[in-house]
Write a protein that holds these residues in place. Structure first.
Motif, PDB file in Angstrom:
ATOM      1  N   VAL A 170       2.083   2.303   5.363  1.00  0.00           N
ATOM      2  CA  VAL A 170       1.690   0.916   5.145  1.00  0.00           C
ATOM      3  C   VAL A 170       0.171   0.848   4.979  1.00  0.00           C
ATOM      4  O   VAL A 170      -0.562   1.668   5.519  1.00  0.00           O
ATOM      5  CB  VAL A 170       2.121   0.009   6.316  1.00  0.00           C
ATOM      6  N   ILE A 171      -0.283  -0.144   4.204  1.00  0.00           N
ATOM      7  CA  ILE A 171      -1.715  -0.324   3.963  1.00  0.00           C
ATOM      8  C   ILE A 171      -2.286  -1.334   4.948  1.00  0.00           C
ATOM      9  O   ILE A 171      -1.719  -2.407   5.153  1.00  0.00           O
ATOM     10  CB  ILE A 171      -1.987  -0.807   2.522  1.00  0.00           C
ATOM     11  N   GLN A 172      -3.409  -0.976   5.549  1.00  0.00           N
ATOM     12  CA  GLN A 172      -4.189  -1.912   6.357  1.00  0.00           C
ATOM     13  C   GLN A 172      -5.532  -2.125   5.651  1.00  0.00           C
ATOM     14  O   GLN A 172      -6.326  -1.195   5.534  1.00  0.00           O
ATOM     15  CB  GLN A 172      -4.433  -1.362   7.768  1.00  0.00           C
ATOM     16  N   PHE A 173      -5.765  -3.326   5.163  1.00  0.00           N
ATOM     17  CA  PHE A 173      -7.003  -3.606   4.440  1.00  0.00           C
ATOM     18  C   PHE A 173      -8.129  -3.868   5.443  1.00  0.00           C
ATOM     19  O   PHE A 173      -7.972  -4.654   6.378  1.00  0.00           O
ATOM     20  CB  PHE A 173      -6.817  -4.809   3.517  1.00  0.00           C
ATOM     21  N   MET A 174      -9.264  -3.210   5.221  1.00  0.00           N
ATOM     22  CA  MET A 174     -10.397  -3.332   6.125  1.00  0.00           C
ATOM     23  C   MET A 174     -11.695  -3.383   5.309  1.00  0.00           C
ATOM     24  O   MET A 174     -12.469  -2.424   5.278  1.00  0.00           O
ATOM     25  CB  MET A 174     -10.422  -2.163   7.122  1.00  0.00           C
ATOM     26  N   PRO A 175     -11.934  -4.506   4.618  1.00  0.00           N
ATOM     27  CA  PRO A 175     -13.156  -4.621   3.818  1.00  0.00           C
ATOM     28  C   PRO A 175     -14.378  -4.875   4.697  1.00  0.00           C
ATOM     29  O   PRO A 175     -14.250  -5.174   5.887  1.00  0.00           O
ATOM     30  CB  PRO A 175     -12.859  -5.825   2.933  1.00  0.00           C
TER      31      PRO A 175
END
Length: 348
Positions: free
Chosen positions: A65-70
């Motif tokens: 799964v992708i965890q977005f952390m900009p």
């Protein structure tokens, strides 16, 4: 000799249980893929092109799964991966060129060492960025472009790759009094050009063709040059084939040093990494899975379907070597920081 062979065989047998355990470790597990950007865009599509193929090649077929952390030009995710992420092989980073540029340029907020991350490769290391102006200005050749004064050149933010590329073109073409205007999204800049609020910008050739084909088909823009990464790679479109390459404008050693740094940064594009200290046997399993994924026709088909471009993978060892060989000369770093920053361009 016989005793040495037996010793080596025994050592191999000693490693087998660890490797087999690591292969079984991923069965039923969840891998978190920390991505240093916001959802949407080509970056997410590139990651999604890989995920089903990578799941197939990791023994045990774990879910990913992708965890977005900009944030911080990629520094938020990089700092998390280096200092806080679990080192159990269940957290993988998908990072952009900001990981290396921020560290090498000495930008504030870097709390990691790029030489200690574990590199798993990249699906993308070839890119062209074009520099162009709105055709209403009539700047249809380089001489007219160089004669223009006070061009308003758009950018997302100071330090953004498109901003830096535009600044490099302005520097090496000796543009007269360019004004750099930031605070736009990519799409907003395109609108600004059409409405006459901006005069020029840089953007990836791939994005121009896909998102704004009228810029080419209706001759709404004049294209002036292309930044080739790596040198010699050219996006296959008739609008760009005859454009001069950015690196050919570099005359002096100091200019060539900056261009070499820029090209190395550009090749490090949307790479995959592991936190330092990840167990070696799990690193081995994941590196092998990534190698197989980068070579898998299904990955290349996914990439082509989702991005309408060809993948250009770097294997784990190639990416590690690329990072190792990025130019780090202090004078080049100082000069690059000026170009990537907000102050006046340096004199040639």
């Amino acid at each position: 000799m016989k005793q040495m062979s037996m010793a080596c065989f025994a050592m191999f047998l000693g490693l087998v249980p660890d490797l087999l355990w690591a292969q079984d470790f991923y069965r039923g597990k969840l891998i978190t893929l920390v991505q240093d950007s916001t959802p949407g865009g080509v970056g997410q599509l590139r990651t999604q092109a890989l995920i089903p193929v990578l799941q197939k090649h990791i023994p045990g077929n774990p879910k990913i799964v992708i965890q977005f952390m900009p944030g911080g030009g990629g520094r938020t995710a990089a700092n998390h991966l280096y200092n806080n992420a679990p080192r159990d092989g269940l957290t993988i980073g998908r990072v952009s060129s900001g990981l290396v540029t921020s560290a090498i340029l000495g930008l504030p907020g870097v709390q990691y060492d790029i030489d200690k991350f574990i590199y798993l490769g990249s699906g993308h290391n070839e890119v062209n960025n074009v520099f162009f102006s709105r055709s209403q200005l009539g700047l249809d050749n380089l001489n007219k472009l160089k004669a223009a004064t006070g061009l308003r050149i758009g950018g997302q933010s100071v330090g953004h790759s498109n901003y830096v590329i535009a600044r490099l073109f302005a520097w090496l073409l000796d543009l007269k009094g360019p004004k750099f205007v930031v605070g736009f999204s990519g799409a907003e800049m395109d609108v600004g050009l059409l409405q006459g609020e901006l005069d020029a910008r840089a953007n990836s050739a791939e994005t121009v063709v896909q998102r704004t084909p009228d810029f080419i088909n209706k001759r709404l823009m004049n294209f002036h040059g292309v930044a080739e990464i790596p040198h010699g790679f050219r996006y296959d479109h008739p609008a760009f084939r005859e454009l001069p390459a950015l690196h050919t404008f570099g005359r002096t050693e100091k200019e060539k040093g900056v261009l070499a740094m820029f090209a190395a940064f550009g090749r490090f594009s949307q790479a995959f990494i592991l936190p330092p200290g990840t167990p070696k046997e799990r690193v081995t399993v994941l590196k092998d899975a990534f190698r197989k994924s980068w070579k898998d026709p299904e990955f290349h088909e996914n990439w082509k379907k989702m991005t309408r471009a060809d993948a250009s993978p770097l294997m784990p060892e190639e990416l590690e070597e690329l990072v190792k060989n990025i130019p780090r000369d202090p004078e080049d770093v100082k000069r690059y920081n000026i170009i990537a920053g907000a102050e006046s361009l340096p004199k040639r």
